[in-house]
Design an enzyme around this catalytic site. Structure first.
Site, short mmCIF file in Angstrom:
data_model
loop_
_atom_site.label_atom_id
_atom_site.label_comp_id
_atom_site.label_asym_id
_atom_site.label_seq_id
_atom_site.Cartn_x
_atom_site.Cartn_y
_atom_site.Cartn_z
N HIS A 196 75.77 33.50 37.36
CA HIS A 196 76.68 33.31 36.24
C HIS A 196 75.94 32.97 34.95
O HIS A 196 76.51 32.36 34.05
CB HIS A 196 77.69 32.20 36.56
CG HIS A 196 78.53 32.49 37.76
ND1 HIS A 196 79.14 31.50 38.50
CD2 HIS A 196 78.87 33.65 38.35
CE1 HIS A 196 79.82 32.04 39.51
NE2 HIS A 196 79.66 33.35 39.44
N GLU A 206 79.09 44.02 40.65
CA GLU A 206 77.77 43.43 40.40
C GLU A 206 76.72 44.27 41.12
O GLU A 206 76.91 44.65 42.28
CB GLU A 206 77.74 41.98 40.87
CG GLU A 206 78.81 41.13 40.17
CD GLU A 206 78.99 39.76 40.78
OE1 GLU A 206 78.16 39.38 41.64
OE2 GLU A 206 79.95 39.06 40.42
N GLU A 234 78.85 39.88 48.70
CA GLU A 234 77.93 39.79 47.56
C GLU A 234 76.72 38.91 47.89
O GLU A 234 76.55 37.83 47.32
CB GLU A 234 78.65 39.28 46.32
CG GLU A 234 79.49 38.03 46.51
CD GLU A 234 80.11 37.55 45.21
OE1 GLU A 234 79.37 37.40 44.22
OE2 GLU A 234 81.33 37.36 45.19
#
Length: 413
Positions: free
Chosen positions: A244, A274, A370
């Site tokens: 982030h 992503e 992820e």
């Protein structure tokens, strides 16, 4: 302004409005049908009956949006939604005019700034005589909890934050269709990112290209839509070490590891794309680590299916990293639930792919896979590696709804 919908227009002793209705214009478009919104509200009422609650006061962004369609902008003010067995009413500040009513599936009452306690006064008018009031323990501040106690002496406050979270984790057909639309828009943002990558280009220019492409597609995709909160994090070099990390003006160079993070937000629903990429070339050490992370990602995709436990998925993927002596570089869980959530509000924390979560995946859940490792600066292959797909859990397995490719065959730009 008036009380034509049954909400009392109330004034103080000086003739100034404390509460009023502001029905300005017509109801706005929503991607969700009336029957879908009724289903959500009726589900909450069933929960209230099971918990012997007289009413619920919702205060969070995510719950008010999920149950009414209205996504507020706080700016230091209180917002709420009171749901009783008979009615649903959002409570908004006068600064927002008639927009909250236009977006609410239900009624809306506006409180003014003339007195500091007007928000709580509105709650009192909408929930008279309550003895057990549901509130969100994970959102109500200590200050608001104290003020609620003063406004409702003798009332028992019961947590509905956790139970409503579990209700949100199972998506309806309309929600899944909406999430699929957004995921395709995220793929478009990824394409815009890839096209903007070149040596000497700063991170923020790549992010602007991606965000602009997604916002334009969102605007084209709905008869009416509020364009807010869609964004892109594009990171390069050392900035890839955190999932982030914000965009900077760092310029990328040949051989830099890159992270693409596209986040379209529409009607409060968040999705993500992503990917790991490289600028022009990747070293052998980078390619080796990238390949390991891709293999973990692909095994994780296979594990997403009904009946699988979140903790078990994390444990098996941990073993893959450990076999390559990389487990110490894993920085967070392997995925999480998607729905009404965002980087500054909401989280369906009961469905995270972490070792300490025993939740069993069920049809209708929407989760990401992820995996990420972060190899420290100065080490061979330094940087952050992350691939991210979104999957819908079905009756027999899962459906991967992310289309943008991953891996070295596609993403050395």
């Amino acid at each position: 302004m008036g009380s034509e919908q049954g909400i009392l227009q109330v004034q103080d002793g000086n003739g100034r409005d404390r509460l009023l209705t502001w029905h300005n214009g017509e109801r706005a478009y929503s991607p969700f049908s009336h029957s879908e919104m009724d289903r959500r509200q009726d589900g909450l009422r069933n929960l209230m009956a099971d918990m012997s609650l007289d009413a619920c006061l919702l205060t969070s962004y995510h719950n008010i949006c999920y149950y009414t369609g209205f996504l507020y902008c706080s700016f230091g003010r209180n917002y709420g939604c009171v749901i009783t067995p008979e009615s649903t009413t959002t409570i908004s500040a006068g600064i927002d005019g008639g927009q909250p009513w236009r977006m609410t599936h239900g009624e809306n009452v506006v409180y003014t700034d003339w007195r500091r306690d007007n928000f709580l006064f509105a709650v009192q008018q909408l929930a008279p005589g309550v003895k057990r009031l549901g509130i969100e323990f994970d959102h109500v501040t200590l200050d608001l909890r104290e003020r609620l106690g003063d406004a409702f002496p003798g009332v028992e406050f019961v947590d509905v934050g956790q139970p409503t979270m579990w209700m949100r984790t199972i998506k309806s057909d309309e929600e899944i269709a909406h999430i699929k639309t957004l995921t395709a828009i995220a793929d478009l943002g990824g394409e815009a990112c890839a096209q903007a990558i070149a040596p000497g280009v700063p991170e923020h220019e790549v992010a602007l290209a991606s965000t602009g492409a997604m916002i334009r597609r969102i605007a084209e995709s709905f008869p009416f839509v509020e364009l807010m909160d869609t964004w892109t994090w594009f990171q390069s070099g050392i900035n890839t070490d955190g999932a982030h990390n914000p965009v900077t003006n760092r310029q990328m160079g040949p051989g830099d590891i890159l992270s693409l993070n596209c986040f379209p937000m529409v009607f409060g629903y968040y999705v993500a794309l992503e990917r790991t990429l490289f600028c022009q070339t990747a070293s052998d050490d980078h390619l080796r680590l990238w390949d390991v992370n891709v293999k973990v990602h692909e095994r994780g995709l296979e594990l997403i299916k009904p009946g699988a436990r979140c903790g078990d998925i994390a444990t098996e993927l941990n073993e893959m990293y450990a076999a390559h002596d990389l487990l110490q570089y894993r920085s967070f869980g392997y995925g999480h639930s998607f729905g009404v959530l965002c980087h500054y509000y909401g989280r369906e924390a009961g469905v995270e792919l972490r070792e300490d979560i025993d939740t069993e995946l069920r049809p209708g859940m929407v989760v990401s896979m992820e995996p990420m490792i972060m190899v420290p600066e100065g080490s061979p292959g330094a940087g952050g590696y992350r691939e991210h797909d979104i999957l819908v859990v079905t009756e027999t397995g899962s459906e991967n709804i992310t289309g943008f490719p991953y891996g070295a065959d596609h993403n050395i730009i």
